[in-house]
Motif scaffolding. Structure first.
Motif, mmCIF file in Angstrom:
data_model
loop_
_atom_site.group_PDB
_atom_site.id
_atom_site.type_symbol
_atom_site.label_atom_id
_atom_site.label_comp_id
_atom_site.label_asym_id
_atom_site.label_seq_id
_atom_site.Cartn_x
_atom_site.Cartn_y
_atom_site.Cartn_z
ATOM 1 N N GLY A 377 0.826 -1.204 0.000
ATOM 2 C CA GLY A 377 0.000 0.000 0.000
ATOM 3 C C GLY A 377 0.857 1.249 0.000
ATOM 4 N N ASN A 378 0.479 2.217 0.837
ATOM 5 C CA ASN A 378 1.224 3.476 0.923
ATOM 6 C C ASN A 378 2.286 3.452 2.008
ATOM 7 O OD1 ASN A 378 -0.304 4.693 -1.131
ATOM 8 N ND2 ASN A 378 -1.952 5.188 0.327
ATOM 9 N N VAL A 379 2.426 2.310 2.669
ATOM 10 C CA VAL A 379 3.419 2.191 3.745
ATOM 11 C C VAL A 379 4.682 1.544 3.202
ATOM 12 C CG1 VAL A 379 3.895 1.257 6.034
ATOM 13 C CG2 VAL A 379 1.565 1.978 5.436
ATOM 14 N N HIS A 380 5.827 2.202 3.346
ATOM 15 C CA HIS A 380 7.101 1.678 2.858
ATOM 16 C C HIS A 380 8.125 1.748 3.998
ATOM 17 C CE1 HIS A 380 5.579 1.693 -1.269
ATOM 18 N NE2 HIS A 380 5.081 2.881 -0.991
ATOM 19 N N ASN A 381 7.977 0.827 4.940
ATOM 20 C CA ASN A 381 8.875 0.826 6.094
ATOM 21 C C ASN A 381 10.270 0.354 5.729
ATOM 22 O OD1 ASN A 381 6.795 1.662 7.798
ATOM 23 N ND2 ASN A 381 6.083 -0.439 8.107
ATOM 24 N N VAL A 382 10.374 -0.528 4.737
ATOM 25 C CA VAL A 382 11.664 -1.087 4.345
ATOM 26 C C VAL A 382 11.972 -0.651 2.923
ATOM 27 C CG1 VAL A 382 13.019 -3.182 4.039
ATOM 28 C CG2 VAL A 382 11.271 -3.076 5.826
ATOM 29 N N LYS A 383 13.094 0.038 2.768
ATOM 30 C CA LYS A 383 13.490 0.500 1.446
ATOM 31 C C LYS A 383 14.349 -0.556 0.756
ATOM 32 C CE LYS A 383 11.430 4.435 1.734
ATOM 33 N NZ LYS A 383 10.278 4.737 0.867
ATOM 34 N N GLY A 384 14.262 -0.551 -0.563
ATOM 35 C CA GLY A 384 15.063 -1.497 -1.336
ATOM 36 C C GLY A 384 14.748 -1.379 -2.807
ATOM 37 N N PHE A 385 15.507 -2.072 -3.613
ATOM 38 C CA PHE A 385 15.345 -1.996 -5.068
ATOM 39 C C PHE A 385 14.598 -3.189 -5.648
ATOM 40 C CE2 PHE A 385 19.669 0.286 -4.911
ATOM 41 C CZ PHE A 385 19.053 1.488 -4.604
ATOM 42 N N GLY A 386 14.400 -4.250 -4.870
ATOM 43 C CA GLY A 386 13.812 -5.455 -5.431
ATOM 44 C C GLY A 386 14.812 -6.234 -6.261
ATOM 45 N N LEU A 387 16.088 -6.132 -5.898
ATOM 46 C CA LEU A 387 17.148 -6.797 -6.661
ATOM 47 C C LEU A 387 17.729 -8.003 -5.942
ATOM 48 C CD1 LEU A 387 19.130 -3.654 -7.915
ATOM 49 C CD2 LEU A 387 17.344 -4.931 -9.103
ATOM 50 N N GLY A 388 17.578 -8.043 -4.609
ATOM 51 C CA GLY A 388 18.236 -9.081 -3.823
ATOM 52 C C GLY A 388 17.814 -10.494 -4.198
ATOM 53 N N LEU A 389 16.504 -10.751 -4.211
ATOM 54 C CA LEU A 389 16.024 -12.103 -4.507
ATOM 55 C C LEU A 389 16.144 -12.437 -5.989
ATOM 56 C CD1 LEU A 389 12.913 -12.422 -2.148
ATOM 57 C CD2 LEU A 389 15.217 -13.351 -1.858
ATOM 58 N N ASP A 390 16.134 -11.414 -6.835
ATOM 59 C CA ASP A 390 16.409 -11.656 -8.259
ATOM 60 C C ASP A 390 17.831 -12.182 -8.422
ATOM 61 O OD1 ASP A 390 16.021 -11.246 -11.241
ATOM 62 O OD2 ASP A 390 17.673 -9.868 -10.867
ATOM 63 N N TYR A 391 18.760 -11.587 -7.690
ATOM 64 C CA TYR A 391 20.150 -12.055 -7.711
ATOM 65 C C TYR A 391 20.247 -13.476 -7.141
ATOM 66 C CZ TYR A 391 25.044 -12.434 -6.277
ATOM 67 O OH TYR A 391 26.333 -12.873 -6.088
ATOM 68 N N VAL A 392 19.533 -13.711 -6.047
ATOM 69 C CA VAL A 392 19.530 -15.041 -5.434
ATOM 70 C C VAL A 392 19.060 -16.092 -6.433
ATOM 71 C CG1 VAL A 392 18.343 -16.499 -3.730
ATOM 72 C CG2 VAL A 392 19.266 -14.280 -3.049
ATOM 73 N N TYR A 393 17.972 -15.794 -7.139
ATOM 74 C CA TYR A 393 17.423 -16.755 -8.103
ATOM 75 C C TYR A 393 18.410 -17.022 -9.237
ATOM 76 C CZ TYR A 393 14.306 -18.908 -11.490
ATOM 77 O OH TYR A 393 13.743 -19.773 -12.393
ATOM 78 N N LYS A 394 19.076 -15.976 -9.705
ATOM 79 C CA LYS A 394 20.039 -16.154 -10.802
ATOM 80 C C LYS A 394 21.218 -17.034 -10.366
ATOM 81 C CE LYS A 394 19.241 -12.056 -13.677
ATOM 82 N NZ LYS A 394 17.931 -11.674 -13.200
ATOM 83 N N ILE A 395 21.676 -16.855 -9.136
ATOM 84 C CA ILE A 395 22.788 -17.667 -8.637
ATOM 85 C C ILE A 395 22.346 -19.115 -8.437
ATOM 86 C CG2 ILE A 395 24.429 -17.962 -6.749
ATOM 87 C CD1 ILE A 395 24.909 -15.568 -8.649
ATOM 88 N N VAL A 396 21.145 -19.308 -7.900
ATOM 89 C CA VAL A 396 20.605 -20.663 -7.726
ATOM 90 C C VAL A 396 20.500 -21.365 -9.069
ATOM 91 C CG1 VAL A 396 18.518 -21.947 -7.103
ATOM 92 C CG2 VAL A 396 19.388 -20.181 -5.572
ATOM 93 N N LYS A 397 19.979 -20.647 -10.056
ATOM 94 C CA LYS A 397 19.813 -21.222 -11.392
ATOM 95 C C LYS A 397 21.163 -21.541 -12.029
ATOM 96 C CE LYS A 397 17.396 -20.358 -15.749
ATOM 97 N NZ LYS A 397 16.593 -19.367 -16.533
ATOM 98 N N ALA A 398 22.142 -20.665 -11.823
ATOM 99 C CA ALA A 398 23.473 -20.892 -12.399
ATOM 100 C C ALA A 398 24.134 -22.141 -11.805
ATOM 101 C CB ALA A 398 24.355 -19.663 -12.170
ATOM 102 N N HIS A 399 23.830 -22.448 -10.547
ATOM 103 C CA HIS A 399 24.376 -23.640 -9.893
ATOM 104 C C HIS A 399 23.546 -24.899 -10.173
ATOM 105 C CE1 HIS A 399 26.694 -20.800 -7.365
ATOM 106 N NE2 HIS A 399 27.481 -21.834 -7.117
ATOM 107 N N TYR A 400 22.398 -24.728 -10.869
ATOM 108 C CA TYR A 400 21.457 -25.849 -11.106
ATOM 109 C C TYR A 400 20.884 -26.365 -9.789
ATOM 110 C CZ TYR A 400 23.436 -25.747 -15.788
ATOM 111 O OH TYR A 400 23.864 -25.334 -17.036
ATOM 112 N N TRP A 401 20.674 -25.438 -8.862
ATOM 113 C CA TRP A 401 19.998 -25.743 -7.617
ATOM 114 C C TRP A 401 18.516 -25.364 -7.751
ATOM 115 C CZ3 TRP A 401 24.060 -22.951 -3.996
ATOM 116 C CH2 TRP A 401 25.272 -23.645 -4.074
ATOM 117 N N ARG A 402 17.772 -25.501 -6.655
ATOM 118 C CA ARG A 402 16.365 -25.104 -6.633
ATOM 119 C C ARG A 402 16.082 -24.334 -5.349
ATOM 120 N NH1 ARG A 402 15.923 -30.482 -7.823
ATOM 121 N NH2 ARG A 402 14.950 -30.912 -5.811
ATOM 122 N N ILE A 403 15.133 -23.393 -5.443
ATOM 123 C CA ILE A 403 14.752 -22.615 -4.263
ATOM 124 C C ILE A 403 13.240 -22.418 -4.273
ATOM 125 C CG2 ILE A 403 15.056 -20.356 -5.381
ATOM 126 C CD1 ILE A 403 16.123 -19.364 -2.629
#
Length: 421
Positions: A377-403
């Motif tokens: 909604g209009n509450v943004h208590n935690v700031k961020g770019f939305g990049l952290g878990l995208d990076y996590v997924y790319k690393i998991v995929k590169a290792h042929y792991w699953r999350i």
């Protein structure tokens, strides 16, 4: 395009498509019934003509008006009362001729009733190329008839295809138009979502970069005043602010640059043997030194004495760090994180169990996408770019792991990382 306008477009398009399908279905059904009626009429007329020709060949046409020559047993089966003995070759010749005269061009099978044996003779299948072969189709008997034959059409699909071909074509064309319309609508919705995500990303990026710059500028203006030299304690505080905000700014810029680097080229891993148990303890020590980890309680549980996997130590460390930081940031109380290492049949499972605010089920597949953040909604208590878990997924995929992400029954989330042995 505003949300309400898009909603109305989708509703209107859905109603229109359903309406067109209903009209198309009604037309096809009507055409099918009409074709069925036309076939029955054409078949009845052709068979009546066959009966006439057979009676004409035997010179007994005077009884023709006193009999009902054609009886329809089903849509595909007819019995034809002739009233005189029937020659098989003459019958076949007349059937083929009369059916073609009435535009009935497909296979048929026939059988002649034998009064002496009181049963139908062997059924003969006649193909369009006029080849014949035996058939196992059994015709019903009629006790009221003495001399009659039966005819059956085993496959009338070609007839109906020819009759309804224009409707089949229009239906295929309609399906193609609907497909492209649906694809266009999907592209519009997708572009709208991406535009919204991009707008949120730019807003977050502006805030995350502007805040430390403003703090550095304010501290620099204060330090630039000569009077600050008379207050060493204040000078130290402002230099500490500059140092802290510079570090924050550097980290944010590094995140964006790392994202650009990953997007431009394929991730190249430097694989080596890593003891996950030792690695997790090291990662936890580094996490405790971070701002997010200072107030978090991390507990590591495993029954394994050793767990060796092949991984890129640098990217694996960043992966663990991102998950731990998110667990600490998205928590409205004192963060408690349990890292659990289990041994499965063909893999190791590394679980990160937190007591945070949790992730709604409908957003769990989206959180690993670039720039995506769970709507608050209009509450943004935690700031961020939305990049952290995208990076996590790319690393998991590169290792042929699953999350995957599941609910924590006690409140929070469980990030489960599956590493094949």
């Amino acid at each position: 395009m505003k949300g309400k306008a898009l909603k109305y477009i989708i509703i209107l398009a859905t109603v229109s498509i359903v309406g067109v399908f209903l009209v198309q279905f009604a037309f096809i059904r009507s055409s099918y019934n009409l074709s069925e009626t036309q076939f029955q009429e054409s078949a009845s007329v052709a068979l009546k003509e066959v009966a006439w020709q057979i009676m004409l060949a035997t010179g007994t046409t005077e009884n023709f008006d006193s009999i009902t020559p054609v009886e329809m047993i089903s849509n595909n089966t007819y019995l034809v009362n002739v009233g005189v003995g029937i020659d098989k070759e003459l019958l076949k010749q007349n059937l083929t001729t009369q059916l073609k005269r009435h535009d009935i061009y497909f296979d048929y099978e026939f059988s002649i009733y034998s009064p002496g044996q009181e049963q139908m003779d062997e059924t003969t299948l006649v193909r369009m190329d006029e080849n014949e072969e035996p058939s196992d189709f059994e015709f019903p008997l009629n006790e009221q008839y003495t001399n009659y034959f039966g005819i059956h059409f085993p496959d009338r699909s070609s007839y109906f295809f020819n009759q309804l071909s224009i409707w089949y074509f229009l239906t295929a064309l309609l399906m193609l138009v609907i497909f492209f319309f649906g694809y266009t609508l999907w592209v519009i919705i997708r572009q709208r979502q991406l535009s919204e995500i991009q707008k949120n990303f730019i807003n977050n990026l502006t805030h995350e970069l502007k805040t430390p710059i403003s703090s550095i500028a304010l501290a620099a203006n204060v330090i630039n005043d000569e009077k600050i030299l008379k207050s060493p304690e204040r000078l130290f505080n402002y230099t500490h602010i500059i140092q802290e905000q510079t570090t924050r700014l550097s980290k944010n810029v590094e995140k964006v640059l790392n994202l650009a680097s990953i997007e431009k080229s394929r991730i190249l891993l430097s694989l080596e043997e890593v003891d996950v148990i030792e690695f997790i303890h090291e990662a936890n020590e580094h996490f405790k030194e971070s701002k997010a980890g200072q107030n978090a309680k991390v507990k590591i549980e495993t029954k394994l004495s050793e767990c060796m996997v092949r991984a890129d130590r640098f990217h694996f460390a960043n992966l663990v760090s991102n998950i731990l930081e998110n667990a600490a940031k998205y928590c409205d109380k004192e963060p408690e994180i349990k890292i659990e290492l289990l041994k499965k049949q063909h893999a190791y499972e590394l679980n990160f169990i937190d007591n945070g605010i949790g992730i709604p089920r409908e957003h769990r597949k989206q959180i690993f996408k670039k720039f995506y953040r769970v709507p608050t909604g209009n509450v943004h208590n935690v700031k961020g770019f939305g990049l952290g878990l995208d990076y996590v997924y790319k690393i998991v995929k590169a290792h042929y792991w699953r999350i995957k992400v599941n609910d924590n029954p006690k409140g929070g989330s469980i990030f489960s990382l599956t590493i094949p042995k």
